[in-house]
Scaffold this active site. Sequence first.
Site, PDB file in Angstrom:
ATOM      1  N   ASP A  94       0.773  -0.984  -0.116  1.00 15.33           N
ATOM      2  CA  ASP A  94      -0.056   0.009   0.051  1.00 15.33           C
ATOM      3  C   ASP A  94       0.899   1.428   0.121  1.00 15.33           C
ATOM      4  O   ASP A  94       2.196   1.393   0.378  1.00 15.33           O
ATOM      5  CB  ASP A  94      -0.956   0.096   1.153  1.00 15.33           C
ATOM      6  CG  ASP A  94      -0.184  -0.135   2.648  1.00 15.33           C
ATOM      7  OD1 ASP A  94       0.778  -0.788   2.657  1.00 15.33           O
ATOM      8  OD2 ASP A  94      -0.742   0.404   3.384  1.00 15.33           O
ATOM      9  N   GLU A 137      -0.737  -1.826   5.301  1.00 16.06           N
ATOM     10  CA  GLU A 137       0.253  -1.806   6.344  1.00 16.06           C
ATOM     11  C   GLU A 137       0.198  -0.467   6.988  1.00 16.06           C
ATOM     12  O   GLU A 137       0.498  -0.278   8.380  1.00 16.06           O
ATOM     13  CB  GLU A 137       1.767  -2.350   6.018  1.00 16.06           C
ATOM     14  CG  GLU A 137       2.574  -2.287   7.288  1.00 16.06           C
ATOM     15  CD  GLU A 137       3.155  -0.915   7.778  1.00 16.06           C
ATOM     16  OE1 GLU A 137       3.387  -0.847   8.986  1.00 16.06           O
ATOM     17  OE2 GLU A 137       3.430   0.051   6.893  1.00 16.06           O
TER      18      GLU A 137
END
Length: 391
Positions: free
Chosen positions: A79, A137
């Site tokens: 991400d 995350e």
Amino acid sequence: MMDIRKEIENRYEEMQAVRRHMHKYPELSFQETNTKAYIYEQIKDLPLEIERDVGGNGLRAELHVNDDFKTVALRADFDALPITEENDVAYKSEIDGIMHACGHDAHTAMLITTAKILCAHKDTLPVNVVFIFQHAEEQLPGGAISMVEAGVLNGVDYVYGIHVSSKYPTGMLGYNYGYKHAAADSFHFKVMGRGGHGAEPHVANDPVVAAASLIQQLQTIVSRTVDPLKSAVVTAAMFNAGSAFNIIPNNADISGTVRTFDKEVQDKVITRMEGIRRGIEESFALECELEYVKGYPAVLNSDELVDMLLEATEGKTEFISSVEEVELSMGGEDFAYYLEKVPGVFFNIGTMNKELETDYPHHHPKFDIDEAGMQAGVEAYLRLITNFREV
């Protein structure tokens, strides 16, 4: 025997292209629809048992070698962050307000490359390998916990993960015994008084003064409650109150973060905060609420598995420039959830090159990496897997 230099050099441009594609088209946590599809396209033709949408947007890909072998998992997150990129590079983010400012694009490129090389040498491997491609995350509750709950570690005996670092020179492998990252919590106090005219504080009940006292008392938690030989951080980072210079507001809000390694220390901090909250209510005759949110747990490495990593990378290496023990980080990392289930290690690979200006800190709009460092990351994974022994 695998020729590590040749394997990595042959795939370097491909790995670079994967990383740059991801950098150009970043997606935020829990929104990684195109990214997960891109990752799948990169690995779908490999001899892997692939599960998609694991715990959300995650992928699990298993390279099964032998039923009698142990299984080692390798993890990469993918991400990005809500930051507008300021780099002037050909692969600059094309998505307004979003960029890979932490290196997750590199983590994924390294893991995809590692998977391709290991699959080509499947019959020579001493372990089974699970490749974990993890979403989200950067944002609580994180993608790791949902992937673990969805069974991403089923059958896994050990787990390793890499994070690139702009603090360490390109190619350096940085390791820690024991704790690696702190638990990352947040808190929010709401102090509720009674507003009034700034010229008549005696007929109001000023929440600003009470909140100021609260902040001062928070500073005593670490200095007077926590064992000085143990680590803790209590930071009040936001203070919001009032709308005009001559109006006493009804409320004041304080928010901040707590970082700890030891669970007992974390519990002491929470207990003291609750005590301070009650004291503020009693001392100032108003209401005070505390919302405390536990974030990612502390990352605790297995010392035996650190030793194995060091054994695998000792002696002559191709792209790993040095192997050094590094300082602990008070930053949070949801790799901790994997380590709560199985033993493993989270370590760093340096990507800092001042000539290339890749020394900006993580989460900075000019963050970038020396892509040559990705070769060291792949080498670390390859040496670890091909030399793995049972603990």
